[in-house]
Design a protein around this motif. Structure first.
Motif: not given
Length: 286
Positions: A171, A214, A240-241
Motif C-alpha cells: 500500500a 500494487d 499489505r497485512n
C-alpha cells in the motif's frame, strides 16, 4: 567446526533440546532455570550429557557443558494449511510453504512448523532447512534430506549464491523512483519484535521493481531478518497485512484471515553437488 551429533535421536519429528550449562550440579541448575518439570526429567533418566551418559541427581558438570532432553510441547493453534511438495530427491526436498507456518521450531511454534510436519509426513528424521522464511511469508523453501549434504546447501544460502525472487502487494506511494536498489544496515534484536535500520556498514540490499497496480517484485541480495518488510516500509510501501511494519498490530493466534502479502516466488541455484542449474517456482499467488 562440525557440531557433534545429539545423543538423542529425532522423536516424532522433533530433535532434543540442547542446554548449555553454567556449571555445577545439573539437577539444581535445570530446576532453577526451567522448573520442576526439568528436574523430573533428570529423576526419570531422560537427560543425557553430550557423551551419551545419563544425567543423574548427583551429576556435576563444568561450565559450558551440554545436556540434551526432549522438551514438553506447548499448546499450539493448528495452522490449517497444507505444505505441498514441489520437488523431492535423495538430497533435497523443496516445498511451497503456506503463510502462518514457521520454518522450524522456535518459541511457541514447535509442532506447527514446516520442519516438524515434513519430518513426520515424509519419515525423514534428518531433514533440515537450508534457509528460512518468516512464519508469515509463503513460498519456496528448500530442505536438505541428509546430514552429509546439509553444509553444502546451507553454505550457498549463507554466502548469497542463491538467486531469490519475491512478489509483494504493498500500500502507499513510493518515496523513491522505482526501480531502485535499497541498501542499508538492518539489525534484529531478540528483545524487539521489529527489526530496524541504523547507521553503519551496509548489510542488507534489495532491488525493488514495480510491476503495476500494487504489485512489486523484490530481489534480495542479502538475507537479513525481516529485510524485505523493513525495506518496503522504509520507502512508504508497507506490505499489505503486515502486523509489524510500519507499526505493531495485535493479531490473534488463530486469525488466518489476513495473510501477509509476501511470497517467495522463485529460487534458482547451481546445485553444489552436481553443478546443475536448478529452479523452483511457487504455485501460489497473492
Amino acid at each position: 567446526m562440525t557440531r557433534r551429533a545429539a545423543p538423542l535421536p529425532v522423536r516424532d519429528g522433533l530433535g532434543p533440546a540442547r542446554v548449555r550449562l553454567r556449571g555445577g550440579a545439573v539437577l539444581v541448575e535445570l530446576a532453577s532455570r526451567f522448573g520442576e518439570a526439568a528436574a523430573e526429567k533428570v529423576f526419570n533418566g531422560e537427560v543425557l550429557a553430550a557423551d551419551g551418559s545419563v544425567v543423574t541427581a548427583g551429576t556435576v558438570l563444568p561450565p559450558n557443558s551440554l545436556v540434551y532432553l526432549y522438551r514438553d510441547l506447548p499448546d499450539e493453534v493448528e495452522v490449517p494449511f497444507d505444505v505441498p511438495i514441489l520437488h523431492r530427491d535423495d538430497d533435497i526436498v523443496v516445498v511451497d510453504k503456506p503463510h502462518f507456518l514457521a520454518t522450524m521450531p522456535r518459541g511457541g511454534h514447535v509442532a506447527q512448523t514446516a520442519l516438524v510436519r515434513l519430518r513426520r509426513s515424509l519419515s525423514l528424521p534428518d531433514l533440515s532447512p537450508a534457509h528460512r522464511l518468516d512464519r508469515l511469508t509463503a513460498g519456496v523453501l528448500l530442505f536438505t534430506v541428509r546430514r552429509d549434504v546439509r553444509g553444502a546447501y546451507q553454505t550457498m544460502f549463507a554466502r548469497g549464491a542463491v538467486r531469490k525472487t519475491y512478489l509483494a502487494r504493498a500500500a502507499g506511494t513510493p518515496a523513491v523512483v522505482l526501480p531502485t536498489a535499497l541498501r542499508s544496515r538492518i539489525i534484529k534484536q531478540r528483545s524487539r519484535l521489529q527489526a530496524y535500520e541504523e547507521q553503519g556498514d551496509v548489510n542488507a540490499e534489495t532491488l525493488v521493481e514495480h510491476l503495476g497496480d500494487d504489485l512489486y517484485r523484490l530481489t534480495p541480495h542479502t538475507g537479513r531478518t525481516h529485510q524485505l518488510r523493513v525495506h518496503m516500509a522504509s520507502i512508504g510501501l508497507p506490505i499489505r497485512n503486515d502486523p509489524l511494519y510500519p507499526r505493531v498490530l495485535d493479531v490473534a493466534a488463530d486469525d488466518f484471515s489476513r495473510p501477509l502479502q509476501l511470497l517467495a516466488q522463485r529460487l534458482e541455484l547451481e546445485d553444489p553437488l552436481t553443478g546443475e542449474t536448478r529452479c523452483f517456482t511457487t504455485g501460489r499467488t497473492l
